[in-house]
Design a protein around this motif. Structure first.
Motif, PDB file in Angstrom:
ATOM      1  N   ILE A   1       0.867  -1.175   0.000  1.00 56.15           N
ATOM      2  CA  ILE A   1       0.000   0.000   0.000  1.00 56.15           C
ATOM      3  C   ILE A   1       0.907   1.229   0.000  1.00 56.15           C
ATOM      4  CG2 ILE A   1      -1.858   1.246   1.149  1.00 56.15           C
ATOM      5  CD1 ILE A   1      -2.529  -1.383   2.632  1.00 56.15           C
TER       6      ILE A   1
ATOM      7  N   GLY B   1      -3.455   8.470   6.217  1.00 60.45           N
ATOM      8  CA  GLY B   1      -3.361   7.354   5.270  1.00 60.45           C
ATOM      9  C   GLY B   1      -2.460   6.245   5.777  1.00 60.45           C
TER      10      GLY B   1
ATOM     11  N   ALA C   1      -3.734   2.595   6.580  1.00 62.89           N
ATOM     12  CA  ALA C   1      -3.102   1.448   5.930  1.00 62.89           C
ATOM     13  C   ALA C   1      -2.643   0.407   6.947  1.00 62.89           C
ATOM     14  CB  ALA C   1      -1.937   1.906   5.055  1.00 62.89           C
TER      15      ALA C   1
ATOM     16  N   SER D   1      -2.997   4.610  -1.786  1.00 60.93           N
ATOM     17  CA  SER D   1      -3.900   5.210  -0.813  1.00 60.93           C
ATOM     18  C   SER D   1      -3.902   6.719  -0.995  1.00 60.93           C
ATOM     19  CB  SER D   1      -3.437   4.863   0.602  1.00 60.93           C
ATOM     20  OG  SER D   1      -4.184   5.583   1.553  1.00 60.93           O
TER      21      SER D   1
END
Length: 170
Positions: free
Chosen positions: A111, A120, A124, A161
């Motif tokens: 990710i 983020g 994640a 992301s």
């Protein structure tokens, strides 16, 4: 976002299979993300635009469509996710317990997000917990924004992301 044009043909085929993407969606604990990062103030929903969007406010059909989209694949459901991954014949495991791809390699997703995207990164980390419960090795990969853009444009990424919002000026 998932990379539909993944350079690895095995990953490209998996990502393009709707069952794989649904399994990933079911493996995300949106409630934990909402409670941990947004203090319970967020709305649990799948990937659709904001309820406040004027596109949904003018007709009952629009509001019904938004509700349908928001509910789709939003609940955490590890049983359904595992069933979908098994349907894809991703049943073999490596010595660490991760699923094996059809070519025998460990199923791994990275990710990617910018290093300044702290929300983020934390999100994640929570996504990683769910996906690893499904047997998908997951790497959280924050990096400088310029590097993210280079990799995105080169098509050399798995999951990207980012945040989106709908903004209209009247």
């Amino acid at each position: 976002l998932v990379n539909w044009d993944h350079k690895d043909p095995v990953m490209r085929e998996l990502i393009r299979d709707q069952r794989f993407r649904r399994a990933l969606a079911y493996g995300v604990d949106r409630t934990a993300i909402n409670e941990t990062l947004w203090l319970g103030l967020g709305r649990i929903q799948g990937a659709t635009i904001s309820w406040e969007s004027p596109h949904f406010q003018h007709a009952p059909e629009g509001r019904a469509l938004w509700k349908e989209w928001a509910a789709k694949y939003a609940p955490t459901d590890f049983e359904a996710a595992n069933r979908l991954l098994d349907e894809l014949e991703l049943t073999e495991r490596d010595s660490d317990g991760y699923r094996l791809r059809p070519d025998g390699e460990t199923l791994q997703l990275s990710i990617m997000m910018t290093a300044t995207d702290t929300v983020g990164i934390y999100t994640a980390d929570l996504v990683k917990e769910g996906w690893e419960q499904l047997g998908i090795k997951t790497i959280v990969n924050p990096m400088p924004g310029a590097e993210v853009e280079l990799l995105r444009h080169a098509g050399d990424w798995d999951i990207y992301s980012h945040h989106e919002s709908e903004f209209q000026i009247y």
